[in-house]
Design a protein around this motif. Structure first.
Motif, PDB file in Angstrom:
ATOM      1  N   PRO A  58       0.686  -1.302   0.171  1.00  7.67           N
ATOM      2  CA  PRO A  58       0.103  -0.040   0.120  1.00  7.67           C
ATOM      3  C   PRO A  58       0.898   1.243  -0.242  1.00  7.67           C
ATOM      4  O   PRO A  58       0.527   2.151  -0.689  1.00  7.67           O
ATOM      5  CB  PRO A  58      -0.935  -0.032   0.979  1.00  7.67           C
ATOM      6  N   GLU A  59       1.883   1.132   0.868  1.00  4.51           N
ATOM      7  CA  GLU A  59       2.814   2.465   0.653  1.00  4.51           C
ATOM      8  C   GLU A  59       3.430   2.513  -0.737  1.00  4.51           C
ATOM      9  O   GLU A  59       3.714   3.683  -0.958  1.00  4.51           O
ATOM     10  CB  GLU A  59       3.768   2.477   1.978  1.00  4.51           C
ATOM     11  N   VAL A 104       1.516   6.138  -7.002  1.00  2.50           N
ATOM     12  CA  VAL A 104       0.597   7.027  -7.742  1.00  2.50           C
ATOM     13  C   VAL A 104       0.786   8.564  -7.437  1.00  2.50           C
ATOM     14  O   VAL A 104       0.616   9.478  -8.215  1.00  2.50           O
ATOM     15  CB  VAL A 104      -0.694   6.328  -7.535  1.00  2.50           C
ATOM     16  N   SER A 124       1.129   3.856  -3.060  1.00  2.00           N
ATOM     17  CA  SER A 124       0.810   5.324  -2.760  1.00  2.00           C
ATOM     18  C   SER A 124       1.971   6.243  -2.969  1.00  2.00           C
ATOM     19  O   SER A 124       1.640   7.187  -3.750  1.00  2.00           O
ATOM     20  CB  SER A 124       0.490   5.391  -1.059  1.00  2.00           C
ATOM     21  N   ARG A 176       5.155  -1.028  12.113  1.00  2.75           N
ATOM     22  CA  ARG A 176       5.534  -1.454  10.935  1.00  2.75           C
ATOM     23  C   ARG A 176       5.230  -2.945  10.830  1.00  2.75           C
ATOM     24  O   ARG A 176       5.135  -3.706  11.866  1.00  2.75           O
ATOM     25  CB  ARG A 176       7.046  -1.351  10.612  1.00  2.75           C
ATOM     26  N   PRO A 177       5.305  -3.435   9.674  1.00  2.00           N
ATOM     27  CA  PRO A 177       4.913  -4.902   9.664  1.00  2.00           C
ATOM     28  C   PRO A 177       5.971  -5.816  10.372  1.00  2.00           C
ATOM     29  O   PRO A 177       5.406  -6.762  10.961  1.00  2.00           O
ATOM     30  CB  PRO A 177       4.998  -5.270   7.945  1.00  2.00           C
ATOM     31  N   PRO A 183      -0.890   4.011   5.356  1.00  2.00           N
ATOM     32  CA  PRO A 183      -0.137   3.831   4.228  1.00  2.00           C
ATOM     33  C   PRO A 183      -0.451   4.458   2.780  1.00  2.00           C
ATOM     34  O   PRO A 183       0.287   4.670   1.968  1.00  2.00           O
ATOM     35  CB  PRO A 183       0.055   2.327   4.175  1.00  2.00           C
ATOM     36  N   TYR A 184      -1.739   4.865   2.775  1.00  2.00           N
ATOM     37  CA  TYR A 184      -2.283   5.346   1.715  1.00  2.00           C
ATOM     38  C   TYR A 184      -2.484   6.704   1.547  1.00  2.00           C
ATOM     39  O   TYR A 184      -2.953   7.401   0.557  1.00  2.00           O
ATOM     40  CB  TYR A 184      -3.734   4.800   1.501  1.00  2.00           C
ATOM     41  N   ALA A 185      -1.786   7.601   2.512  1.00  2.00           N
ATOM     42  CA  ALA A 185      -1.999   8.948   2.521  1.00  2.00           C
ATOM     43  C   ALA A 185      -1.645   9.690   1.244  1.00  2.00           C
ATOM     44  O   ALA A 185      -2.595  10.613   0.906  1.00  2.00           O
ATOM     45  CB  ALA A 185      -1.111   9.530   3.620  1.00  2.00           C
ATOM     46  N   ARG A 186      -0.664   9.367   0.700  1.00  2.00           N
ATOM     47  CA  ARG A 186      -0.002  10.002  -0.626  1.00  2.00           C
ATOM     48  C   ARG A 186      -1.176   9.634  -1.875  1.00  2.00           C
ATOM     49  O   ARG A 186      -1.448  10.511  -2.531  1.00  2.00           O
ATOM     50  CB  ARG A 186       1.200   9.604  -1.305  1.00  2.00           C
ATOM     51  N   ALA A 187      -1.696   8.644  -1.851  1.00  2.00           N
ATOM     52  CA  ALA A 187      -2.597   8.134  -2.860  1.00  2.00           C
ATOM     53  C   ALA A 187      -3.958   8.805  -2.720  1.00  2.00           C
ATOM     54  O   ALA A 187      -4.556   9.377  -3.681  1.00  2.00           O
ATOM     55  CB  ALA A 187      -2.699   6.538  -2.596  1.00  2.00           C
ATOM     56  N   LEU A 188      -4.499   8.732  -1.441  1.00  2.00           N
ATOM     57  CA  LEU A 188      -5.495   9.765  -1.227  1.00  2.00           C
ATOM     58  C   LEU A 188      -5.263  11.151  -1.417  1.00  2.00           C
ATOM     59  O   LEU A 188      -6.570  11.851  -2.123  1.00  2.00           O
ATOM     60  CB  LEU A 188      -5.953   9.647   0.491  1.00  2.00           C
ATOM     61  N   TYR A 235      -3.519  12.287  -4.015  1.00  2.00           N
ATOM     62  CA  TYR A 235      -3.412  12.303  -5.414  1.00  2.00           C
ATOM     63  C   TYR A 235      -4.931  12.068  -5.975  1.00  2.00           C
ATOM     64  O   TYR A 235      -5.050  12.813  -6.890  1.00  2.00           O
ATOM     65  CB  TYR A 235      -2.330  10.949  -5.968  1.00  2.00           C
ATOM     66  N   TRP A 291      -2.396   6.782  11.417  1.00  2.00           N
ATOM     67  CA  TRP A 291      -1.595   6.763  10.259  1.00  2.00           C
ATOM     68  C   TRP A 291      -2.189   6.035   9.113  1.00  2.00           C
ATOM     69  O   TRP A 291      -2.797   4.949   9.622  1.00  2.00           O
ATOM     70  CB  TRP A 291      -0.288   6.197  10.883  1.00  2.00           C
ATOM     71  N   ASN A 341      -2.777  -3.820   6.416  1.00  2.00           N
ATOM     72  CA  ASN A 341      -3.246  -3.005   5.351  1.00  2.00           C
ATOM     73  C   ASN A 341      -2.806  -3.796   4.117  1.00  2.00           C
ATOM     74  O   ASN A 341      -2.369  -4.909   4.100  1.00  2.00           O
ATOM     75  CB  ASN A 341      -2.402  -1.670   5.270  1.00  2.00           C
ATOM     76  N   GLY A 342      -3.521  -3.310   2.862  1.00  2.00           N
ATOM     77  CA  GLY A 342      -3.282  -4.248   1.766  1.00  2.00           C
ATOM     78  C   GLY A 342      -4.382  -4.950   1.221  1.00  2.00           C
ATOM     79  O   GLY A 342      -5.282  -4.910   1.972  1.00  2.00           O
ATOM     80  N   TYR A 343      -4.172  -5.617   0.269  1.00  2.00           N
ATOM     81  CA  TYR A 343      -5.190  -6.598  -0.593  1.00  2.00           C
ATOM     82  C   TYR A 343      -6.136  -5.719  -0.937  1.00  2.00           C
ATOM     83  O   TYR A 343      -7.298  -6.296  -0.917  1.00  2.00           O
ATOM     84  CB  TYR A 343      -5.430  -7.670   0.423  1.00  2.00           C
ATOM     85  N   GLU A 344      -6.228  -4.267  -1.255  1.00  2.00           N
ATOM     86  CA  GLU A 344      -7.534  -3.594  -1.358  1.00  2.00           C
ATOM     87  C   GLU A 344      -7.921  -4.053  -2.826  1.00  2.00           C
ATOM     88  O   GLU A 344      -9.206  -3.607  -3.238  1.00  2.00           O
ATOM     89  CB  GLU A 344      -7.219  -2.357  -1.467  1.00  2.00           C
TER      90      GLU A 344
END
Lengths: 254, 277
Positions: free
Chosen positions: A98-99, A105, A102, B117-118, B208-213, B215, B206, B138-141
């Motif tokens: 995801p990171e 993109v 992210s 962190r993972p 991990p998708y912050a930047r994608a959101l 964008y 927090w 997170n992930g697998y979306e």
């Protein structure tokens, strides 16, 4: 057999040493090196690597160190352990995905840079200009172009004009450029000549769409950069030069 | 319902009364509460377990406020995979007790001030050196692509409204729309509170998708953030309309924030209701 062992992650030399040991059983390094036909010092390193994988064991005796291969079934266990390790890493990769996605993109498209070598490469770069969706802006040196690709250019001009791709060009004032200017209309070109003494240059620079193409006629390569930001900046720089070239030409006529 | 274990193909319910009130042409709710364990996360959990079983994973660890871990553990009953839930020390003892009944281990931590962190989560769950452990917080979306496929077989929405916590569902839906080059816009509804919101599944310190959101908002999609008062009011107003909880009912607040056209077709995504409280 060596090829199969290589698929399990062993190098050619490791596979040779391993197979030699399987046949020899417990042996000193000198015997192993001799059978594997690998020099002794390299064999030491390879044995260490095989020991780390649990494929061989060592024992110290009065006459020196002896090496013993693990039972052949160990290779299966070794692969299972490796698979487990990688299966764990698949999970880690998925959790950081995801990171990574992210970040990927979020930054938007990155500039794409392509390098084309030789005259054929330059020709490839020229062919791409025939995909332009707008007037090409160009700094060009006609005599160098025609000298390098004498048979390509007359044909290229015709093809560009047929595709209704116009060009706006600034040329150093040479006899070849003056001759070309006579064909401006039929070759869908608008151009200004600038002083050869003050503004002479040998490469060609074309700017169109989101692309900048540099063609070096002397060093014989082309470099294409795809970036909206950079292309827009260079288009503005060209437009400024164009206005000045127009001004110089107007003053020259007066 | 849990015995049938039919994942997805959830009903698309038309809300005719609300259409009149909100002056929308067509308004639907995609009811993910109808999944076996009452949550949209059921889809993701089944997908994760398929992957984990294939790769012989021993243990799965995740941070959960309860329901996601519960759903994962219920599905994992049919496998040999052990589920370890990491929960906030602040969640109710009842939820912890119910999680303990179905999971291998529940670890209570102070989750407010530290981003784990993972690798750290995996180390909490590790008991043996050679265990294969996955963190699936997170992930697998990409599995939410199925929701878009199901929707498009019935309706072509102008808007899909989804709750936003860490943003996984939102990103999954936006990506599915983008992949098909559709003009549908995704409206996300989140909380202003990153910690301790009444909509507990949406508060996250927090993501991990912050930047994608960020964008995708520049690309024309939108996220609205609700105050606690708005979340409370929305839940009170709509909790009887569908099977939902505060975190899923937030989608109904979209009408107070977004100006729709009378010709718009809108789908609200009901992410479901927790089965453990």
């Amino acid at each position: 057999m060596i090829e199969t062992l290589k698929k399990f992650g062993l190098s050619t030399k490791e596979a040779k040493v391993y197979l030699s040991m399987i046949e020899l059983g417990t042996a000193p390094v000198s015997d192993i090196a001799k059978k594997a036909r690998i020099n002794r010092s390299t064999t030491y390193v390879l044995l260490q690597s095989l020991a780390e994988r649990g494929l061989i064991s060592t024992s110290d005796h009065t006459h020196g160190r002896l090496y013993t291969p693990a039972p052949p079934e160990r290779i299966v266990h070794y692969l299972e352990e490796t698979a487990k390790k990688y299966n764990g890493l698949v999970g880690i990769a998925n959790s950081i995905l995801p990171e990574l996605k992210s970040m990927y993109v979020g930054v938007g498209p990155k500039p794409k840079v392509q390098f084309f070598e030789g005259l054929e490469g330059i020709q490839t770069a020229y062919e791409d200009t025939l995909t332009s969706n707008e007037t090409i802006r160009a700094f060009a040196s006609i005599e160098n172009m025609h000298k390098a690709l004498p048979h390509y250019f007359p044909e290229y001009y015709k093809r560009r004009a047929a595709k209704k791709i116009h060009i706006r060009a600034i040329f150093p004032d040479t006899p070849e450029a003056q001759e070309r200017m006579k064909h401006n209309q039929e070759e869908a070109r608008e151009a200004y000549l600038v002083s050869k003494e003050l503004y002479s240059f040998s490469p060609e620079i074309n700017i169109y769409d989101n692309k900048i193409v540099f063609m070096s006629w002397l060093e014989k390569f082309a470099l294409t950069i795809e970036s909206h930001e950079l292309a827009n900046a260079l288009k503005k720089a060209f437009d400024l030069s164009w206005e000045y070239a127009k001004y110089l030409n107007k003053n020259k006529k007066q | 319902m849990a015995n049938t274990l039919i994942i997805g193909n959830t009903p698309l319910v038309r809300l005719r009364d609300l259409e009149k009130q909100t002056n929308c042409k067509r308004l639907f709710v995609k009811d993910e509460s109808r999944n076996p364990f009452g949550t949209i996360k059921d889809r993701r959990n089944v997908y994760i377990l398929e992957q984990a079983t294939r790769l012989r994973v021993d243990k799965i660890v995740l941070i959960t406020s309860g329901n996601n871990g519960y759903s994962l553990a219920q599905f994992a009953k049919k496998t040999s995979i052990k589920i370890v839930c990491i929960v906030s020390k602040k969640i109710s003892p009842d939820i912890i007790r119910k999680l303990r009944e179905v999971t291998y281990q529940v670890i209570e931590l102070n989750l407010e001030h530290k981003i784990l962190r993972p690798e750290e989560l995996i180390s909490f769950a590790r008991e043996k050196e050679d265990e294969v452990i996955w963190d699936v917080t997170n992930g697998y979306e990409e599995i939410y692509d199925d929701i878009v496929v199901e929707l498009l077989s019935q309706v072509k929405p102008d808007y899909i409204v989804v709750p936003v916590g860490s943003g996984g569902i939102y990103i999954g839906i936006v990506s599915a729309i983008g992949k098909r080059k559709l003009t549908t816009r995704i409206l996300g509804i989140g909380t202003q509170n990153s910690i301790d919101s009444f909509a507990d599944k949406l508060s996250t310190p927090w993501t991990p998708y912050a930047r994608a959101l960020e964008y995708y908002q520049k690309e024309g999609h939108t996220i609205y953030r609700l105050s606690e008062n708005e979340i409370n009011k929305t839940y009170r107003d709509f909790k009887n309309m569908i099977t939902c909880e505060p975190s899923s009912s937030v989608v109904f607040a979209v009408f107070a924030h977004h100006q729709f056209k009378p010709t718009d077709t809108i789908v609200l995504l009901n992410s479901g209701q927790s089965q453990i409280k």
